[in-house]
Design a protein around this motif. Structure first.
Motif, short mmCIF file in Angstrom:
data_model
loop_
_atom_site.label_atom_id
_atom_site.label_comp_id
_atom_site.label_asym_id
_atom_site.label_seq_id
_atom_site.Cartn_x
_atom_site.Cartn_y
_atom_site.Cartn_z
N SER A 124 -31.28 -10.73 83.52
CA SER A 124 -31.20 -11.77 84.37
C SER A 124 -31.55 -11.36 85.75
CB SER A 124 -29.74 -12.38 84.46
OG SER A 124 -28.94 -11.56 84.67
N TYR A 142 -36.25 -12.07 76.57
CA TYR A 142 -36.95 -12.99 77.31
C TYR A 142 -38.22 -13.49 76.98
CZ TYR A 142 -32.67 -12.88 80.26
OH TYR A 142 -31.33 -13.13 80.95
N THR A 197 -33.10 -16.95 84.80
CA THR A 197 -32.39 -16.90 83.58
C THR A 197 -33.17 -17.97 82.51
OG1 THR A 197 -30.57 -18.51 84.17
CG2 THR A 197 -30.59 -15.94 84.40
N THR A 226 -29.57 -12.69 90.15
CA THR A 226 -29.70 -12.80 88.83
C THR A 226 -29.86 -14.20 88.56
OG1 THR A 226 -27.11 -13.30 89.04
CG2 THR A 226 -28.09 -11.09 88.22
#
Length: 429
Positions: A103, A392, A137, A134
């Motif tokens: 993140s 991700y 996300t 962060t």
């Protein structure tokens, strides 16, 4: 007044002898001295990284010094003789290929450049590079992270599921939200330098966001298509070899309407393909790219499968449906883990994340060079992303940053540019 054959000037110039405009003064005559320069001998200190200055007399460029020169050039009293070059001051840039690992952190394979030239120092491969916060996300196949944008040091996040979820967030380096553009079916394309673009069919305008200043122009260029954005809208762009954006290509709908373009050089909009997008591409979800080859020709790339790209010529002067050729390895090996992953165009190259299905280590950075042909165009950089691969997705994007003076001094660049010049001729005093 006496005329004398003389050595008028003899010097070796380094980077420190040139000012921030790339200018170095060799000498300035006094009020009673004149010269006629007859011969110039030069020697480059690094033939692989040349200075190639222009000789400037009294504010006029009179010759480009690519080699020794002979002639007659008058230097009058109280006249400055200078060299001007684009080599100095040296310009350092890091081209980071980013793959998000968490993140607040990302993997980066960095190719440092000096004066736009790659390969003069070691490639860097790092993980746990800090985004600064962060907040980035949201997890979709196509994602891109940018840092150090402009003097404000902004960060940007562009993410999409290829359809209704399309988001651009611009934040301060500490994560403070500046702008959240999350209207569904409105994808954004970033020019890798400063501006992001999107098409809003309901208003009939191309929008432009200045990522350096957080300035959104919602009516940047008008193009009325009478189509509101809906399923599988797209926005693409293409830069030339110098990083100048030449075209945008977009469509507000996949099942209705055409493929449109904006021409930056001529400031016009038009129809690229006068055919329903669904009749041209065959699948709505794929991540597409535009690319300009070194000869100036342009191509549109569409993943037909994990092992095949369709290559269409991009020619905005005709609206006929283009024919394609397939791009794949001779052994039909996999190219991409997924057809929807984000890929990165740099010049004639298409960079992408590959995995073991391609016969490489998981997380390898590879590219296809469309200036080449056959299997030689498929290139393995030899660099592998390090941490949390695929958490991700499999996207890779280019993030351009400027190394600090400390980072530069801690590296070894294999360049030693200097310029030796000797002038002889006639001096009158």
């Amino acid at each position: 007044m006496a005329d004398t054959l003389a050595e008028i000037h003899n010097a070796t110039l380094q980077s420190s002898d040139f000012n921030s405009s790339g200018e170095a003064t060799l000498f300035t005559t006094n009020s009673s001295t004149k010269h006629v320069i007859k011969d110039i001998q030069i020697k480059e200190g690094d033939t692989g990284f040349v200075v190639t200055p222009k000789l400037n007399i009294s504010g006029m460029d009179v010759a480009t010094l690519t080699g020794n020169a002979t002639g007659s050039e008058i230097v009058g009293p109280s006249t400055a003789v200078k060299l001007t070059t684009t080599t100095f001051p040296l310009v350092y840039e890091d081209q980071q290929f980013v793959h998000q690992q968490g993140s607040g952190v990302f993997n980066a394979i960095t190719f440092p450049k000096v004066n736009g030239i790659e390969g003069k120092t070691t490639t860097l491969n790092t993980d746990d590079n800090a985004i600064g916060h962060t907040q980035f996300t949201t997890n979709y196949d196509q994602r891109a992270i940018y840092t150090e944008l402009g003097s404000n040091n902004y960060t940007m996040f562009i993410v999409t599921n290829g359809n209704n979820q399309t988001v651009l967030q611009l934040r301060q380096s500490d994560g403070t939200l500046l702008r959240n553009l999350n209207e569904g079916y409105h994808p954004w394309w970033y020019d890798d330098t400063q501006y992001a673009y999107s098409y809003k069919g309901s208003t009939g305008y191309i929008q432009r966001l200045d990522t350096y200043t957080n300035t959104l122009d919602t009516s940047w260029k008008q193009h009325v298509t009478n189509l509101s954005n809906s399923s599988y809208a797209r926005m693409l762009g293409v830069n030339d070899a110098n990083g100048n954006t030449k075209y945008l290509v977009y469509w507000p709908q996949y099942n209705s309407g055409y493929m449109y373009y904006y021409d930056f050089d001529n400031d016009i909009v038009g129809t690229w393909v006068a055919n329903n997008v669904a009749n041209v591409l065959g699948n709505s979800t794929r991540e597409n790219n535009l690319l300009m080859k070194s000869d100036g020709s342009m191509i549109f790339l569409y993943p037909q499968g994990n092992d095949t790209l369709r290559q269409y010529p991009f020619d905005p002067t005709t609206s006929d449906t283009p024919s394609y050729v397939n791009v794949n390895r001779s052994n039909s090996a996999q190219l991409f883990p997924t057809q929807n992953q984000g890929k990165q165009v740099v010049g004639s190259r298409l960079y992408y994340f590959s995995d073991s299905g391609s016969g490489t280590p998981n997380g390898r950075l590879e590219y296809i060079d469309f200036d080449l042909s056959g299997d030689s165009r498929f290139v393995d950089t030899g660099q592998t992303f390090q941490t949390n691969l695929g958490n991700y997705g499999y996207s890779v994007n280019l993030n351009k940053t400027t190394p600090t003076s400390t980072e530069i001094s801690n590296r070894t660049y294999s360049i030693s540019p200097s310029f030796k010049i000797r002038m002889t001729g006639v001096t009158s005093t």
